[in-house]
Structures are given as structure tokens and as C-alpha cells.
Design a protein around this motif. Structure first.
Motif, PDB file in Angstrom:
ATOM      1  N   GLN A 174       0.837  -1.190   0.000  1.00  0.00           N
ATOM      2  CA  GLN A 174       0.000   0.000   0.000  1.00  0.00           C
ATOM      3  C   GLN A 174       0.877   1.247   0.000  1.00  0.00           C
ATOM      4  N   VAL A 175       0.591   2.197  -0.882  1.00  0.00           N
ATOM      5  CA  VAL A 175       1.299   3.477  -0.836  1.00  0.00           C
ATOM      6  C   VAL A 175       0.863   4.226   0.417  1.00  0.00           C
ATOM      7  N   TRP A 176       1.743   5.089   0.921  1.00  0.00           N
ATOM      8  CA  TRP A 176       1.427   5.813   2.144  1.00  0.00           C
ATOM      9  C   TRP A 176       0.236   6.746   1.925  1.00  0.00           C
ATOM     10  N   SER A 177       0.241   7.447   0.796  1.00  0.00           N
ATOM     11  CA  SER A 177      -0.875   8.335   0.457  1.00  0.00           C
ATOM     12  C   SER A 177      -0.782   8.694  -1.007  1.00  0.00           C
ATOM     13  N   ASN A 178      -1.939   8.996  -1.605  1.00  0.00           N
ATOM     14  CA  ASN A 178      -1.913   9.480  -2.987  1.00  0.00           C
ATOM     15  C   ASN A 178      -1.363  10.899  -3.056  1.00  0.00           C
ATOM     16  N   ILE A 179      -1.273  11.588  -1.913  1.00  0.00           N
ATOM     17  CA  ILE A 179      -0.681  12.927  -1.860  1.00  0.00           C
ATOM     18  C   ILE A 179       0.777  12.776  -1.451  1.00  0.00           C
ATOM     19  N   SER A 180       1.684  13.032  -2.354  1.00  0.00           N
ATOM     20  CA  SER A 180       3.102  12.774  -2.105  1.00  0.00           C
ATOM     21  C   SER A 180       3.933  14.039  -1.999  1.00  0.00           C
ATOM     22  N   SER A 181       3.291  15.206  -2.036  1.00  0.00           N
ATOM     23  CA  SER A 181       4.036  16.460  -1.921  1.00  0.00           C
ATOM     24  C   SER A 181       3.231  17.437  -1.083  1.00  0.00           C
ATOM     25  N   GLY A 182       3.844  18.574  -0.770  1.00  0.00           N
ATOM     26  CA  GLY A 182       3.189  19.560   0.081  1.00  0.00           C
ATOM     27  C   GLY A 182       3.728  19.500   1.492  1.00  0.00           C
ATOM     28  N   SER A 183       3.100  20.206   2.394  1.00  0.00           N
ATOM     29  CA  SER A 183       3.569  20.286   3.774  1.00  0.00           C
ATOM     30  C   SER A 183       3.329  18.983   4.516  1.00  0.00           C
ATOM     31  N   ALA A 184       4.247  18.673   5.435  1.00  0.00           N
ATOM     32  CA  ALA A 184       4.042  17.529   6.316  1.00  0.00           C
ATOM     33  C   ALA A 184       2.885  17.831   7.255  1.00  0.00           C
ATOM     34  N   THR A 200      -6.121  11.687   6.369  1.00  0.00           N
ATOM     35  CA  THR A 200      -7.335  11.444   5.580  1.00  0.00           C
ATOM     36  C   THR A 200      -8.140  12.715   5.341  1.00  0.00           C
ATOM     37  N   ALA A 201      -7.855  13.778   6.101  1.00  0.00           N
ATOM     38  CA  ALA A 201      -8.598  15.030   5.936  1.00  0.00           C
ATOM     39  C   ALA A 201      -7.955  15.974   4.933  1.00  0.00           C
ATOM     40  N   GLN A 202      -6.789  15.628   4.394  1.00  0.00           N
ATOM     41  CA  GLN A 202      -6.124  16.502   3.437  1.00  0.00           C
ATOM     42  C   GLN A 202      -6.962  16.698   2.175  1.00  0.00           C
ATOM     43  N   SER A 203      -6.957  17.901   1.684  1.00  0.00           N
ATOM     44  CA  SER A 203      -7.646  18.187   0.430  1.00  0.00           C
ATOM     45  C   SER A 203      -7.019  17.384  -0.704  1.00  0.00           C
ATOM     46  N   GLY A 204      -7.823  16.674  -1.472  1.00  0.00           N
ATOM     47  CA  GLY A 204      -7.324  15.846  -2.567  1.00  0.00           C
ATOM     48  C   GLY A 204      -7.023  14.421  -2.172  1.00  0.00           C
ATOM     49  N   HIS A 205      -7.171  14.093  -0.885  1.00  0.00           N
ATOM     50  CA  HIS A 205      -6.897  12.727  -0.437  1.00  0.00           C
ATOM     51  C   HIS A 205      -7.960  11.766  -0.952  1.00  0.00           C
ATOM     52  N   THR A 206      -7.500  10.626  -1.475  1.00  0.00           N
ATOM     53  CA  THR A 206      -8.432   9.578  -1.908  1.00  0.00           C
ATOM     54  C   THR A 206      -8.085   8.225  -1.311  1.00  0.00           C
ATOM     55  N   THR A 207      -6.793   7.935  -1.195  1.00  0.00           N
ATOM     56  CA  THR A 207      -6.392   6.635  -0.660  1.00  0.00           C
ATOM     57  C   THR A 207      -5.092   6.780   0.109  1.00  0.00           C
ATOM     58  N   GLY A 293       5.790   7.305  -1.924  1.00  0.00           N
ATOM     59  CA  GLY A 293       5.339   6.517  -3.059  1.00  0.00           C
ATOM     60  C   GLY A 293       5.657   5.046  -2.952  1.00  0.00           C
ATOM     61  N   GLY A 294       6.404   4.649  -1.922  1.00  0.00           N
ATOM     62  CA  GLY A 294       6.716   3.244  -1.751  1.00  0.00           C
ATOM     63  C   GLY A 294       5.468   2.443  -1.396  1.00  0.00           C
ATOM     64  N   ALA A 295       5.523   1.135  -1.625  1.00  0.00           N
ATOM     65  CA  ALA A 295       4.393   0.251  -1.318  1.00  0.00           C
ATOM     66  C   ALA A 295       4.812  -0.702  -0.212  1.00  0.00           C
ATOM     67  N   LEU A 296       4.328  -0.466   1.009  1.00  0.00           N
ATOM     68  CA  LEU A 296       4.725  -1.250   2.172  1.00  0.00           C
ATOM     69  C   LEU A 296       3.528  -1.911   2.830  1.00  0.00           C
ATOM     70  N   SER A 297       3.810  -2.722   3.832  1.00  0.00           N
ATOM     71  CA  SER A 297       2.740  -3.393   4.576  1.00  0.00           C
ATOM     72  C   SER A 297       2.082  -2.454   5.582  1.00  0.00           C
ATOM     73  N   VAL A 298       0.869  -2.797   5.986  1.00  0.00           N
ATOM     74  CA  VAL A 298       0.108  -1.975   6.923  1.00  0.00           C
ATOM     75  C   VAL A 298      -0.497  -2.862   8.010  1.00  0.00           C
ATOM     76  N   ARG A 299      -0.278  -2.489   9.244  1.00  0.00           N
ATOM     77  CA  ARG A 299      -0.907  -3.153  10.386  1.00  0.00           C
ATOM     78  C   ARG A 299      -1.614  -2.078  11.201  1.00  0.00           C
ATOM     79  N   ALA A 300      -2.868  -2.298  11.517  1.00  0.00           N
ATOM     80  CA  ALA A 300      -3.662  -1.303  12.229  1.00  0.00           C
ATOM     81  C   ALA A 300      -3.571  -1.495  13.733  1.00  0.00           C
TER      82      ALA A 300
END
Length: 304
Positions: A174-184, A200-207, A293-300
Motif C-alpha cells: 500500500q502506498v502511504w498516500s496518494n498525496i506525495s508532496s506539500g507540507s508535512a 485522511t482530511a487533506q484536500s485531494g486525499h483519496t487513498t 510513493g513506496g508500497a509497504l505493509s500496513v498493520r492497524a
């Protein structure tokens, strides 16, 4: 009487409690503020009325206060609730309670046009401290316990509250976010719940890795189903590593369709810079940064 009308998405999470010397007990609260056009309200002083209701979302108000905080560059506002008289008298462990927030974004900051209500799904341990003498009789939780939809990997000093890791990987690519630039937007090492809200509240966020955790509801492994999962901060993942043996043993021997932590890389919700994010490697316990942009594992994880 003002007609209740939700004019924006108000995402709010109860995060943690903090106790200050010479001050009453408080709990931290974060929300992302959007106006009626669904645009983030950034760098702006707002007015907030906070009510705690007992029993139901429309139940009796047992506590109220007002504040005028300032949102940050991502529309996130962080406040501490509990600064007024009467807060410490609430017995949060004796009923269902809800935080109702009313928000004003235009002067004079008293005309509230944004409303939201969130249930207190878990009570911060500091607020239980005053009744610690009675909680011990209910039984303490322990690291490695199958509980709350997953495996306990950290508990506080009372044994009544802590953190749980999910029984399965939510994703292994899973990519960390579809938003890969801008402020941290996520600077906290330990507050994965708040980080997840901000991502998840960032403008333009989808996944994002945070989103799939936020949307996750665990299968019933015999300890209940829950939907308040989030992407852990790097310090929370470090607690998983510190108790790696107990967690892996529980996942291996639980008798359910769970999966052990992989010899792999797991996303945290903590950013290093606007383009780099910390991740954790199991089972060697190393912490490294990588491009979003990397694709890593996710544990909740979730709190109790």
C-alpha cells in the motif's frame, strides 16, 4: 433556536489524557475544520463550544466550555478539554458519553454553523486514576492477550487501558498516500490516531495507508468487532517491536485465521519531511525513512 445543520465534515478523535500540576485533568481533542464549501479553514481563529452529553448523542449536557483556538495550515485544530469546573466530577466509566462540538468560523465566533458529535469510545487512563482503587477488581489486561479484536501490545499502569494490534495485515503493498508532496501534516511520533485524522482530511486525499486502517472493521476472532482502528505512529510501532515475542506467540497460537507480523516493512503514520515517512522493519527492529510513493505493509492498531 438554531437549527442543527452540519455544514462541513468535522472529523474528531479523542486522543489522550494529560494531567498538569496544579491543574484539573484534561483530555486532548483534534478536529479538521471545513467550511460550507468543504474547503479547509486554515490559519484562522475559530470559536468552539464543547459539550459532554450523557447517555445518548442528544442526552443531558453534564459539562460545557468554550474556546477560541487557531487552526493550523492543514485546517487541524488541537484543544484540551476539561479546563472548567465540574469536569473532574464526571464519572466517565459509568455510562456512555459523547463530545458535541459547535464551531463558528466567522466573527464574532459565537454563531455556530458547524456541528459534530463523537462518542468517547475509550476513557483516558488519567481520568480513571481517581477510581483506580476500584478498577483493579475488574481484572488487568496483559501484553500478548487476545482482546478487543486483536492482540494487546502495551498496557498502562492500571492494566485497564492500552493498545491493540490487528490480527492481520490490512495490506502488504500500500502506498502511504496518494498525496506525495506539500507540507508535512503528521509530526507526532506517538499519536497515530491524530495522524490518521490529519492524513485522511487533506484536500485531494483519496487513498492511503491511514485510510484503509480507518475503514477497517476486524473479523470477530472471539473478542468482538471494532471499527476505531488507525495507522500507528512510529513510537507505537516501537512498542509492538518491544513486545515482539508476546505478539508473535499470540498470533501463532490463537487458533484463528490471523497472520503473524511479516519479515517486512510496515508504514507508520509519522512523517519525517513533506516527502519522507518513517517505517519500521520487523523482525530486526530498525527504523528508516522512505518516499511516500513506496508500497509497504500496513498493520492497524486501536486503543482501549
Amino acid at each position: 433556536m438554531m437549527t442543527k445543520k452540519v455544514l462541513a465534515i468535522l472529523t474528531a478523535l479523542l486522543l489522550a489524557a494529560s494531567v498538569f500540576a496544579q491543574a484539573p485533568e484534561k483530555m486532548s481533542y483534534q478536529a479538521v475544520i471545513r467550511n460550507s464549501s468543504n474547503v479547509l479553514v486554515t490559519g484562522t481563529q475559530i470559536g468552539m463550544e464543547i459539550n459532554i452529553r450523557k447517555g445518548t448523542p442528544d442526552g443531558t449536557v453534564v459539562y460545557t466550555e468554550t474556546q477560541t483556538p487557531v487552526t493550523n495550515a492543514n485546517g487541524l485544530v488541537s484543544i484540551e478539554i476539561g479546563g472548567e469546573a465540574g469536569f473532574s466530577d464526571i464519572d466517565l466509566g459509568n455510562d456512555n458519553y459523547y463530545i458535541e462540538t459547535k464551531t463558528a468560523v466567522e466573527a464574532p465566533l459565537t454563531t455556530y454553523t458547524i456541528e459534530g458529535t463523537s462518542r468517547l469510545l475509550s476513557v483516558p487512563y488519567a481520568l480513571y486514576a481517581k477510581t483506580a482503587g476500584t478498577t483493579s477488581s475488574t481484572g488487568s489486561h496483559y501484553i500478548g492477550e487476545l482482546y478487543g479484536g486483536g492482540v494487546v501490545f502495551w498496557v498502562d499502569h492500571t492494566g485497564q487501558h492500552g493498545l491493540i494490534v490487528s490480527m492481520i495485515d490490512i495490506s502488504i503493498s500500500q502506498v502511504w498516500s496518494n498525496i506525495s508532496s506539500g507540507s508535512a501534516v503528521t509530526t507526532s511520533d506517538w499519536d497515530g490516531a491524530g495522524n490518521t485524522t490529519a492524513i485522511t482530511a487533506q484536500s485531494g486525499h483519496t487513498t492511503s495507508a491511514a485510510k484503509i486502517c480507518e475503514d477497517y472493521t476486524n473479523a470477530d476472532y472471539g473478542t468482538g468487532t471494532f471499527s476505531d482502528w488507525y495507522l500507528p505512529g512510529i513510537a507505537e510501532l516501537n512498542h509492538v517491536w518491544n513486545n515482539f515475542y508476546e505478539v508473535q506467540k499470540a498470533l501463532t497460537n490463537d487458533g484463528n485465521a490471523s497472520t503473524t507480523l511479516l519479515n517486512s516493512y510496515y508504514w507508520s503514520s509519522t512523517e519525517l519531511t513533506c516527502s519522507l515517512v518513517w517505517y519500521y522493519t520487523f523482525p530486526n527492529g530498525s527504523v528508516t525513512s522512505i518516499s511516500k510513493g513506496g508500497a509497504l505493509s500496513v498493520r492497524a492498531v486501536r486503543a482501549f
